[in-house]
Design a protein around this motif. Structure first.
Motif, PDB file in Angstrom:
ATOM      1  N   ILE A 187       0.913  -1.108  -0.107  1.00  0.00           N
ATOM      2  CA  ILE A 187       0.027  -0.016  -0.074  1.00  0.00           C
ATOM      3  C   ILE A 187       0.957   1.226   0.030  1.00  0.00           C
ATOM      4  O   ILE A 187       1.559   1.373   0.823  1.00  0.00           O
ATOM      5  CB  ILE A 187      -0.985  -0.134   1.200  1.00  0.00           C
ATOM      6  CG1 ILE A 187      -1.595  -1.483   1.265  1.00  0.00           C
ATOM      7  CG2 ILE A 187      -2.059   1.032   1.173  1.00  0.00           C
ATOM      8  CD1 ILE A 187      -2.344  -1.811   0.377  1.00  0.00           C
ATOM      9  N   TYR A 188       0.740   2.030  -0.991  1.00  0.00           N
ATOM     10  CA  TYR A 188       1.752   3.055  -1.374  1.00  0.00           C
ATOM     11  C   TYR A 188       0.773   4.457  -1.361  1.00  0.00           C
ATOM     12  O   TYR A 188      -0.433   4.232  -1.825  1.00  0.00           O
ATOM     13  CB  TYR A 188       2.285   2.990  -2.573  1.00  0.00           C
ATOM     14  CG  TYR A 188       4.108   2.481  -2.301  1.00  0.00           C
ATOM     15  CD1 TYR A 188       3.940   1.485  -1.298  1.00  0.00           C
ATOM     16  CD2 TYR A 188       5.056   3.213  -3.167  1.00  0.00           C
ATOM     17  CE1 TYR A 188       5.494   1.129  -1.090  1.00  0.00           C
ATOM     18  CE2 TYR A 188       6.084   2.484  -2.925  1.00  0.00           C
ATOM     19  CZ  TYR A 188       6.433   1.497  -2.147  1.00  0.00           C
ATOM     20  OH  TYR A 188       7.693   1.133  -1.696  1.00  0.00           O
ATOM     21  N   PRO A 189       1.513   5.534  -1.117  1.00  0.00           N
ATOM     22  CA  PRO A 189       0.956   6.829  -0.981  1.00  0.00           C
ATOM     23  C   PRO A 189       0.120   7.182  -2.943  1.00  0.00           C
ATOM     24  O   PRO A 189      -0.838   7.671  -2.659  1.00  0.00           O
ATOM     25  CB  PRO A 189       1.639   7.906  -0.812  1.00  0.00           C
ATOM     26  CG  PRO A 189       2.807   7.123   0.072  1.00  0.00           C
ATOM     27  CD  PRO A 189       2.663   5.721  -0.467  1.00  0.00           C
ATOM     28  N   ARG A 220       9.168   7.311  -1.898  1.00  0.00           N
ATOM     29  CA  ARG A 220       7.822   8.029  -1.315  1.00  0.00           C
ATOM     30  C   ARG A 220       6.961   6.845  -0.759  1.00  0.00           C
ATOM     31  O   ARG A 220       6.455   6.158  -1.522  1.00  0.00           O
ATOM     32  CB  ARG A 220       7.229   8.833  -2.304  1.00  0.00           C
ATOM     33  CG  ARG A 220       6.293   9.738  -1.611  1.00  0.00           C
ATOM     34  CD  ARG A 220       5.789  10.908  -2.649  1.00  0.00           C
ATOM     35  NE  ARG A 220       4.764  11.921  -2.092  1.00  0.00           N
ATOM     36  CZ  ARG A 220       4.145  12.745  -2.449  1.00  0.00           C
ATOM     37  NH1 ARG A 220       4.297  12.858  -3.982  1.00  0.00           N
ATOM     38  NH2 ARG A 220       3.199  13.407  -1.812  1.00  0.00           N
ATOM     39  N   SER A 221       6.826   6.770   0.430  1.00  0.00           N
ATOM     40  CA  SER A 221       6.177   5.628   1.042  1.00  0.00           C
ATOM     41  C   SER A 221       5.730   5.833   2.487  1.00  0.00           C
ATOM     42  O   SER A 221       6.084   6.974   3.086  1.00  0.00           O
ATOM     43  CB  SER A 221       7.088   4.435   1.036  1.00  0.00           C
ATOM     44  OG  SER A 221       8.274   4.677   1.675  1.00  0.00           O
ATOM     45  N   ASP A 222       5.009   5.060   3.220  1.00  0.00           N
ATOM     46  CA  ASP A 222       4.454   5.633   4.324  1.00  0.00           C
ATOM     47  C   ASP A 222       4.380   4.083   5.643  1.00  0.00           C
ATOM     48  O   ASP A 222       3.675   3.375   5.076  1.00  0.00           O
ATOM     49  CB  ASP A 222       3.080   6.025   4.347  1.00  0.00           C
ATOM     50  CG  ASP A 222       2.207   6.357   5.322  1.00  0.00           C
ATOM     51  OD1 ASP A 222       2.956   6.206   6.524  1.00  0.00           O
ATOM     52  OD2 ASP A 222       1.015   6.885   5.443  1.00  0.00           O
ATOM     53  N   PRO A 223       5.193   4.320   6.371  1.00  0.00           N
ATOM     54  CA  PRO A 223       5.250   2.977   7.384  1.00  0.00           C
ATOM     55  C   PRO A 223       3.882   2.766   8.173  1.00  0.00           C
ATOM     56  O   PRO A 223       3.894   1.787   8.542  1.00  0.00           O
ATOM     57  CB  PRO A 223       6.394   3.293   8.237  1.00  0.00           C
ATOM     58  CG  PRO A 223       6.668   4.960   8.254  1.00  0.00           C
ATOM     59  CD  PRO A 223       6.157   5.326   6.791  1.00  0.00           C
ATOM     60  N   LEU A 224       3.047   3.667   8.066  1.00  0.00           N
ATOM     61  CA  LEU A 224       1.624   3.487   8.671  1.00  0.00           C
ATOM     62  C   LEU A 224       0.608   3.181   7.825  1.00  0.00           C
ATOM     63  O   LEU A 224      -0.443   2.874   8.201  1.00  0.00           O
ATOM     64  CB  LEU A 224       1.359   4.837   9.553  1.00  0.00           C
ATOM     65  CG  LEU A 224       2.222   5.332  10.566  1.00  0.00           C
ATOM     66  CD1 LEU A 224       1.829   6.434  11.053  1.00  0.00           C
ATOM     67  CD2 LEU A 224       2.971   4.130  11.384  1.00  0.00           C
ATOM     68  N   LYS A 225       0.901   2.576   6.535  1.00  0.00           N
ATOM     69  CA  LYS A 225      -0.004   2.128   5.627  1.00  0.00           C
ATOM     70  C   LYS A 225      -0.765   0.969   6.151  1.00  0.00           C
ATOM     71  O   LYS A 225      -1.968   0.623   5.599  1.00  0.00           O
ATOM     72  CB  LYS A 225       0.388   1.907   4.275  1.00  0.00           C
ATOM     73  CG  LYS A 225       0.543   3.169   3.499  1.00  0.00           C
ATOM     74  CD  LYS A 225      -0.553   4.036   3.114  1.00  0.00           C
ATOM     75  CE  LYS A 225      -0.510   5.324   2.243  1.00  0.00           C
ATOM     76  NZ  LYS A 225      -1.858   6.150   2.103  1.00  0.00           N
TER      77      LYS A 225
END
Lengths: 284, 242
Positions: A187-189, A220-225
């Protein structure tokens, strides 16, 4: 809520990320060995990287109450560089380590013969070590690449339940589930997969053999996804048990097949030559 | 000076530790077979050494040895090698080892017939790192007895920074000296000037050497500092020092 992120590159992340992940419910992660953005040009830099995945990173994670495991492999991109291929000779040493819970990331990137050879060889290593395999699917020409990957997996003889194909989307999830392999989603931004699309896929295909990860790295990514997807599942009407199944029990079942997923590992302080904990002085 | 470090008596032989605190039968059988395979073919150690913990567990047997560390040491003792060939096999195990494997190599050093420069290479590599469990293992009896003075002092100071209490490292009773006490006293002053507390375990070393008088004077002056945090830290440190 307890969350197990089955694919995240913590060596690119900060301690702020570890804190935020713990606050969001993340208690365990698997960090697959992959490309680092800057190409490597010798086996020695792979060994230092593997050592970091087995040493420094679990040590860092433990300071924040998170269990850190890893997967080890020669990744598809760098399998194309003949200077990196000697890494394959030292892999058996690394695949024997306690915190290595799968062979990975292996698979195709540009669909070259070299990538196919490295994939087949490392599937054999997984079978020799009794380990699961984490298989990356290509971002370009994904459906064709996924189909070819499934052929190589089938030819290898590895049990499909020991294999996860990762970075899937609406067009590749069906063939992977039909094959008996596990289905992974990053799951990516912006790219790959969003939390809302993920919820729709879970509604259409069910929650069995489904792994949801953030694949957070240096891009560009989010460890809380993972948490954001869990919240989107709840908002869409999934109950707590379904969320726990996807976010915790599924990754535990998949990587647990290694026999090495010891979720009760002690904190580094307990690895002392003396009994008892040292008192943390708050750093220097 | 009062005893501050771990006991300097030699650690027990890993085979003795395992005999006194037996593994479960399956673990013992695995070690016996692994030992025989390593004795027959030294390179077998490369796949067996990393697998030890899954078969033997990690319970503490005695001071110095956990079950996995003692069993790994037994495999190293079974290697049909000595001198430079032994150092070379150990270098591979250490270079590719995870922290638990590296700790086992460090703890086994007193029992292995390996050239000192090679062994100290492992000790120095562990001391350069950031993993406090490895730093502590590097300052076991082997490293503590052999590191040159300047390196030993730096390592002790690093322990203080890394929150490894000094009762966990070897050699302090015999190796603490004027210069180490001066370094620890300067560190204490630096902490007080920052308004911070000083770790208690450094005081026995400071008290035993001339650095005590100098530090007492500096801390007395700090009790007149402009900032209250600094004055209060000085008062606390002086109280602890007496």
């Amino acid at each position: 809520m307890r969350i197990f992120d089955p694919h995240i590159h913590m060596n690119s992340r900060t301690t702020d990320d570890y804190e935020a992940m713990h606050a969001a419910g993340v208690r365990a992660v698997v960090e697959p060995a992959f490309w680092m953005g800057q190409p490597r040009t010798s086996p020695e830099s792979f060994y230092d990287y593997f050592d970091a995945l087995l040493g420094w990173e679990p040590y860092r994670a433990a300071q924040f109450g998170i269990q850190h495991f890893c997967t080890i492999a020669l990744n598809p991109k760098e399998a194309n560089d003949p200077r990196c291929r000697p890494v394959l000779d030292e892999l058996p040493r690394y695949l024997a380590k306690d915190r290595v819970v799968a062979v990975g990331e292996i698979g195709y990137d540009s669909m070259t013969p070299e990538e196919g050879e490295a994939l087949a060889l490392q599937l054999q290593l997984a079978m020799e070590q009794g380990l699961p395999a984490l298989v990356h699917t290509p971002h370009r020409d994904k459906a064709t690449g996924t189909r070819r990957t499934l052929d190589v997996v089938r030819e290898s003889g590895i049990a499909p339940e020991l294999v996860v194909l990762d970075h899937l989307n609406e067009l590749t999830v069906g063939m992977v589930l039909d094959s008996g392999c596990w289905a992974g989603f990053s799951i990516y931004p912006k790219t790959k997969m969003s939390e809302d699309r993920m919820v729709t896929i879970l509604q259409e295909h069910g929650t069995e053999r489904m792994l949801v990860n953030s694949a957070a790295d240096w891009g560009r990514s989010d460890p809380l996804k993972t948490r954001r997807t869990a919240d989107a599942m709840l908002a869409a009407g999934f109950d707590d048990d379904a969320v726990d199944g996807v976010m915790w029990r599924n990754p535990v079942d998949f990587y647990g097949q290694s026999g090495r997923l010891d979720l009760d590992e002690p904190k580094p302080d307990e690895e002392s030559s003396f009994e008892g904990n040292s008192i943390r002085r708050g750093g220097a | 000076m009062a005893s501050t470090g771990m006991s300097d008596s030699a650690p027990p032989d890993p085979r003795t530790a395992l005999a006194l605190h037996p593994l479960d039968p399956a673990g013992r059988a695995w070690v016996d077979e692994a030992e025989a395979r390593v004795a027959a073919r030294s390179t077998a150690v490369r796949a067996l050494f990393p697998a030890v913990r899954r078969h033997c567990g990690r319970d503490r047997l005695v001071e110095h040895w956990t079950a996995d560390e003692a069993a790994r040491a037994v495999l190293l003792l079974a290697l049909p090698l000595d001198g430079t060939p032994l150092a070379s096999e150990l270098a591979g195990l250490f270079r590719h080892g995870d922290p638990a494997e590296q700790r086992a190599v460090l703890r086994a050093l007193p029992f292995l017939d390996v050239p000192e420069e090679a062994a100290l290479g492992f000790v120095r590599e562990a001391l350069r790192g950031n993993d406090s469990t490895l730093i502590e293992a590097a300052l076991g009896p082997y490293g503590a007895a052999r590191l040159p003075d300047a390196e030993y002092r730096q390592a002790v100071l690093k322990c203080v920074f890394y929150e490894i209490t000094l009762d966990r490292i070897a050699g302090l009773d015999t190796r603490a000296d004027d210069e180490l006490a001066r370094m620890l006293a300067d560190f204490a002053h630096e902490r007080v000037a920052a308004g911070r507390d000083v770790p208690q375990d450094i005081w026995p070393v400071v008290r035993a050497f001339p650095a005590l008088a100098t530090l007492t004077e500096k801390l007395a002056a700090e009790t007149w500092a402009a900032t209250p945090e600094r004055r209060e830290a000085a008062v606390r440190a002086l109280k602890a020092l007496q």
